[in-house]
Design a protein around this motif. Structure first.
Motif, PDB file in Angstrom:
ATOM      1  N   GLU A  16       0.983  -1.178  -0.045  1.00 18.44           N
ATOM      2  CA  GLU A  16       0.069  -0.147   0.023  1.00 18.44           C
ATOM      3  C   GLU A  16       0.981   1.226  -0.083  1.00 18.44           C
ATOM      4  N   LEU A  17       2.005   1.451   0.895  1.00 18.68           N
ATOM      5  CA  LEU A  17       2.723   2.441   1.056  1.00 18.68           C
ATOM      6  C   LEU A  17       3.302   2.729  -0.493  1.00 18.68           C
ATOM      7  N   PHE A  18       3.761   1.377  -1.189  1.00 17.47           N
ATOM      8  CA  PHE A  18       4.329   1.686  -2.379  1.00 17.47           C
ATOM      9  C   PHE A  18       3.475   2.273  -3.456  1.00 17.47           C
ATOM     10  N   CYS A  19       2.228   1.977  -3.492  1.00 16.46           N
ATOM     11  CA  CYS A  19       1.213   2.459  -4.301  1.00 16.46           C
ATOM     12  C   CYS A  19       0.996   3.918  -4.291  1.00 16.46           C
ATOM     13  N   LEU A  20       0.805   4.124  -2.943  1.00 19.16           N
ATOM     14  CA  LEU A  20       0.414   5.311  -2.497  1.00 19.16           C
ATOM     15  C   LEU A  20       1.739   6.439  -2.880  1.00 19.16           C
ATOM     16  N   THR A  21       2.869   6.005  -2.511  1.00 20.57           N
ATOM     17  CA  THR A  21       3.922   6.749  -2.747  1.00 20.57           C
ATOM     18  C   THR A  21       4.069   7.161  -4.285  1.00 20.57           C
ATOM     19  N   TYR A  22       3.991   5.794  -5.216  1.00 18.90           N
ATOM     20  CA  TYR A  22       3.757   6.104  -6.696  1.00 18.90           C
ATOM     21  C   TYR A  22       3.062   6.973  -7.012  1.00 18.90           C
ATOM     22  N   ARG A  23       1.566   6.945  -6.604  1.00 21.39           N
ATOM     23  CA  ARG A  23       0.616   7.951  -7.146  1.00 21.39           C
ATOM     24  C   ARG A  23       1.011   9.534  -6.471  1.00 21.39           C
ATOM     25  N   PHE A  24       1.509   9.579  -5.199  1.00 21.88           N
ATOM     26  CA  PHE A  24       1.793  10.907  -4.976  1.00 21.88           C
ATOM     27  C   PHE A  24       2.934  11.627  -5.402  1.00 21.88           C
ATOM     28  N   VAL A  27       1.567  13.849  -7.765  1.00 21.39           N
ATOM     29  CA  VAL A  27       0.651  14.649  -7.067  1.00 21.39           C
ATOM     30  C   VAL A  27       1.664  15.939  -6.846  1.00 21.39           C
ATOM     31  N   ILE A  28       2.681  15.500  -6.109  1.00 22.55           N
ATOM     32  CA  ILE A  28       3.759  16.363  -5.620  1.00 22.55           C
ATOM     33  C   ILE A  28       4.506  17.148  -6.450  1.00 22.55           C
ATOM     34  N   MET A  29       4.634  16.538  -7.563  1.00 25.61           N
ATOM     35  CA  MET A  29       5.613  16.891  -8.869  1.00 25.61           C
ATOM     36  C   MET A  29       4.691  18.203  -9.386  1.00 25.61           C
ATOM     37  N   GLU A  30       3.470  17.598  -9.598  1.00 27.75           N
ATOM     38  CA  GLU A  30       2.667  18.657 -10.034  1.00 27.75           C
ATOM     39  C   GLU A  30       2.330  20.177  -9.337  1.00 27.75           C
ATOM     40  N   THR A  31       2.019  19.636  -8.059  1.00 26.63           N
ATOM     41  CA  THR A  31       2.081  20.864  -7.218  1.00 26.63           C
ATOM     42  C   THR A  31       3.267  21.693  -7.341  1.00 26.63           C
ATOM     43  N   LEU A  63       5.624  20.970   1.674  1.00 28.27           N
ATOM     44  CA  LEU A  63       5.695  20.191   2.954  1.00 28.27           C
ATOM     45  C   LEU A  63       4.302  20.019   3.442  1.00 28.27           C
ATOM     46  N   VAL A  64       3.823  21.240   3.512  1.00 30.99           N
ATOM     47  CA  VAL A  64       2.550  21.785   4.436  1.00 30.99           C
ATOM     48  C   VAL A  64       1.502  21.115   3.453  1.00 30.99           C
ATOM     49  N   ARG A  65       1.517  21.442   2.071  1.00 26.64           N
ATOM     50  CA  ARG A  65       0.545  20.826   1.296  1.00 26.64           C
ATOM     51  C   ARG A  65       0.396  19.305   1.472  1.00 26.64           C
ATOM     52  N   SER A  66       1.651  18.800   1.250  1.00 25.67           N
ATOM     53  CA  SER A  66       1.358  17.384   1.367  1.00 25.67           C
ATOM     54  C   SER A  66       0.823  16.636   2.554  1.00 25.67           C
ATOM     55  N   LEU A  67       0.908  17.445   3.743  1.00 29.55           N
ATOM     56  CA  LEU A  67       0.462  17.090   4.956  1.00 29.55           C
ATOM     57  C   LEU A  67      -0.988  17.145   4.890  1.00 29.55           C
ATOM     58  N   TYR A  68      -1.574  18.441   4.610  1.00 26.84           N
ATOM     59  CA  TYR A  68      -2.818  18.535   4.094  1.00 26.84           C
ATOM     60  C   TYR A  68      -3.504  17.607   3.293  1.00 26.84           C
ATOM     61  N   ARG A  69      -2.890  17.412   1.941  1.00 23.09           N
ATOM     62  CA  ARG A  69      -3.434  16.440   1.159  1.00 23.09           C
ATOM     63  C   ARG A  69      -3.187  15.072   1.775  1.00 23.09           C
ATOM     64  N   SER A  70      -2.702  14.601   2.281  1.00 24.90           N
ATOM     65  CA  SER A  70      -2.680  13.259   3.155  1.00 24.90           C
ATOM     66  C   SER A  70      -3.777  13.426   3.909  1.00 24.90           C
ATOM     67  N   ARG A  71      -4.079  14.216   4.821  1.00 21.17           N
ATOM     68  CA  ARG A  71      -5.403  14.177   5.572  1.00 21.17           C
ATOM     69  C   ARG A  71      -6.709  14.227   4.860  1.00 21.17           C
ATOM     70  N   ALA A  72      -6.696  14.979   3.751  1.00 23.94           N
ATOM     71  CA  ALA A  72      -7.822  15.019   2.831  1.00 23.94           C
ATOM     72  C   ALA A  72      -8.070  13.638   2.142  1.00 23.94           C
ATOM     73  N   LEU A  73      -6.942  13.135   1.935  1.00 22.66           N
ATOM     74  CA  LEU A  73      -7.145  11.574   1.283  1.00 22.66           C
ATOM     75  C   LEU A  73      -7.582  10.701   2.092  1.00 22.66           C
ATOM     76  N   TYR A  74      -7.078  10.859   3.553  1.00 23.49           N
ATOM     77  CA  TYR A  74      -7.737   9.923   4.494  1.00 23.49           C
ATOM     78  C   TYR A  74      -9.013   9.977   4.792  1.00 23.49           C
ATOM     79  N   THR A  75      -9.585  11.284   4.643  1.00 24.85           N
ATOM     80  CA  THR A  75     -11.022  11.651   4.874  1.00 24.85           C
ATOM     81  C   THR A  75     -11.781  10.874   3.704  1.00 24.85           C
TER      82      THR A  75
END
Lengths: 122, 292
Positions: A16-24, A27-31, A63-75
Motif C-alpha cells: 500500500e505504501l508503495f502504491c500511494l508513494t507512486y501515486r503521490f 501529485v507532489i510533482m504537479e504541485t 511540505l505543508v500541502r503534502s500534509l494537508y493532502r494526506s489528511r484530505a485523502l484519508y477523509t
C-alpha cells in the motif's frame, strides 16, 4: 506491479505504501510545478538571491500541502468505507504459453550472447 | 414525511479552533434533488462529513433514515455504503494509479464477490463515460476526467444518497451538462442527490428544494421558485439571484407580467411564458416602453 508485489507475499502495508508513494510522486510533482510557475511569473527566480529564497519557500509550502493532502485523502478514503486496508480489484493475468516461450527464448539468446562475449564455448 | 438525512442543531469546531458549524439544522426528504448553497467557509463540507459519520457532532444529533447515527464499525460501514460523498478536489480522493482499481475500491470494501465488483465498476464507468480511460494512469487524466473518475468511484457503491461537493466547478460546459444529466438519471431511479454549489443558476433550475448556509448555520430553505426570489437572503449568503429570477422580477416591476405567474425555472419555461398568455402581454408591453 502492485499485483506482483502482493503475489510475492510482501506485507500488505508495504504494498500500500508503495502504491500511494507512486501515486503521490505525481501529485507532489504537479504541485511543485505549479508553485514554481507562479513564483517565476512574479520574478521569483530573476536573481540568485531571489532563487534561493523562492526555492526555500517552495519546499516549505510543498511540505505543508503534502500534509494537508494526506489528511484530505484519508477523509476521502474513509468516506468510501476504508477500514485499514486498501483493497482494490487486481486485474487477472492468464498464464500464456506464448509469453512464456517468448521470455525463455529471449533469456536463452541473452544468456548465449553473454557467454559468447566471455569467449565460451568458442 | 420521510427524511433520509437529518441534522438537528449540530455544532462542530475543528481541532485548530475554527468553529465550522454553529447549530446547523437540515432535513432532506428521500428521493429529492437538493441544493445546498452558501459562501466559502459556510460549513457545507463540514456538514457533509457529518452525514456519513466521518465527523461526530460535538452537540446536536444526526439521523439517517430516522435512525440516530451510531459510531460503531458496523453501523458506519453500512452508512458509508448508503451515503456516498464526492469531494471537490479530485486529487484528494484519487489514491490509485489505475482508473479501474480506483473505481473498484468502494465495492471491494463492501466485501462483494469479484464478479459483482466487476459489474458495478463497469456500470459506474459507463454512467460517467470513462470506460475508455480504464487503463490510463490517474496522473495523466485531465481535471474533468479526474472528477468523473471520483464520481464513478462513489457511484460504484450504489449509494442511496449521493452527496457532491461542487460537482461542476472547473468543468467545461459540456461535461457540466453531462454530469447534471447523470444526476437527473440517478434521481429518476430513486437516488437522493444533494449538491453543494455556488452556481445559483444551476441550483435554481435543477433543485427540488434548496438550503442556504452561512456562518455554520442553515439560514434559509424552501422551494426554488420561492427562496431564490428572496434578495436579502441571497445577499446575506454572498450570492446573487439567478438571472431568470432577476429577469422575471424586472418584467413584473415593469408591469409586463401578470401577478399570478410563477418565475420560469429554465429557458424552456421562459419561452413558454413568452409564447403564452402572459408572454404576449409581456412583448407588447416591452414594445411600448421601448426597452427590455
Amino acid at each position: 506491479m502492485a499485483c506482483f508485489l502482493r503475489k510475492a507475499r510482501l506485507p500488505a502495508l508495504w504494498v500500500e505504501l508503495f502504491c500511494l508513494t507512486y501515486r503521490f510522486i505525481f501529485v507532489i510533482m504537479e504541485t511543485a510545478e505549479k508553485i514554481y510557475l507562479s513564483q517565476s511569473a512574479r520574478w521569483g527566480y530573476a536573481s540568485l538571491q531571489n532563487s534561493y529564497r523562492s526555492l526555500g519557500q517552495l519546499v516549505s509550502v510543498l511540505l505543508v500541502r503534502s500534509l494537508y493532502r494526506s489528511r484530505a485523502l484519508y477523509t476521502a478514503l474513509l468516506a468510501r468505507g476504508y477500514d485499514g486496508e486498501l483493497q482494490v480489484l487486481e486485474e487477472r493475468f492468464e498464464v500464456s504459453g506464448k509469453n512464456w516461450a517468448f521470455i525463455t527464448g529471449t533469456g536463452a539468446v541473452l544468456l548465449f550472447l553473454a557467454l559468447a562475449g566471455r569467449g565460451w564455448p568458442f | 414525511m420521510k427524511y433520509i438525512l437529518e441534522a438537528r442543531d449540530v455544532y462542530f469546531t475543528y481541532p485548530d479552533g475554527t468553529p465550522a458549524l454553529k447549530g446547523a439544522s437540515l432535513a432532506v426528504e428521500e428521493g429529492k434533488r437538493v441544493a445546498l448553497l452558501g459562501p466559502n467557509g459556510a460549513g457545507k463540507t463540514t456538514l457533509f462529513l457529518h452525514f456519513n459519520g466521518i465527523l461526530r457532532p460535538q452537540k446536536g444529533k444526526v439521523f439517517y433514515a430516522g435512525q440516530e447515527l451510531r459510531y460503531d464499525r458496523r453501523f458506519l460501514k453500512q452508512l458509508r455504503r448508503e451515503v456516498g460523498i464526492v469531494f471537490q478536489d479530485p486529487d484528494s480522493q484519487l489514491f490509485s494509479a489505475s482508473v479501474f482499481q480506483e473505481v473498484s475500491f468502494g465495492p471491494m470494501n463492501l466485501g462483494l464477490p469479484r464478479e459483482e465488483v466487476v459489474r458495478l465498476v463497469e456500470e459506474a464507468m459507463e454512467a460517467t463515460e470513462i470506460s475508455a480511460l480504464r487503463d490510463k494512469p490517474t496522473h495523466l487524466l485531465s481535471y474533468g476526467q479526474k472528477k468523473r473518475v471520483c464520481l464513478a468511484g462513489v457511484l460504484a457503491m450504489k449509494p442511496r444518497v449521493l452527496i457532491c461537493d461542487e460537482p461542476t466547478a472547473g468543468l467545461d460546459p459540456k461535461y457540466a451538462r453531462q454530469i447534471m444529466d447523470l444526476f437527473d438519471r440517478l434521481h429518476r431511479k430513486g437516488t437522493t442527490v444533494i449538491l453543494a454549489t455556488h452556481d445559483v443558476d444551476l441550483a435554481y433550475a435543477w433543485a427540488d428544494y434548496a438550503y442556504f448556509m452561512d456562518g455554520g448555520r442553515v439560514v434559509g430553505e424552501g422551494l426554488p421558485q420561492d427562496v431564490f426570489r428572496d434578495a436579502r437572503l441571497l445577499e446575506s449568503c454572498s450570492l446573487a439571484r439567478p438571472w431568470l429570477v432577476e429577469f422575471y422580477e424586472l418584467c413584473r416591476h415593469m408591469g409586463w407580467l401578470g401577478e399570478d405567474l410563477l418565475p420560469p425555472r429554465s429557458m424552456e419555461d421562459l419561452y413558454r411564458l413568452a409564447g403564452g398568455e402572459g408572454g404576449r402581454h409581456f412583448f407588447k408591453g416591452a414594445g411600448q416602453n421601448k426597452c427590455g
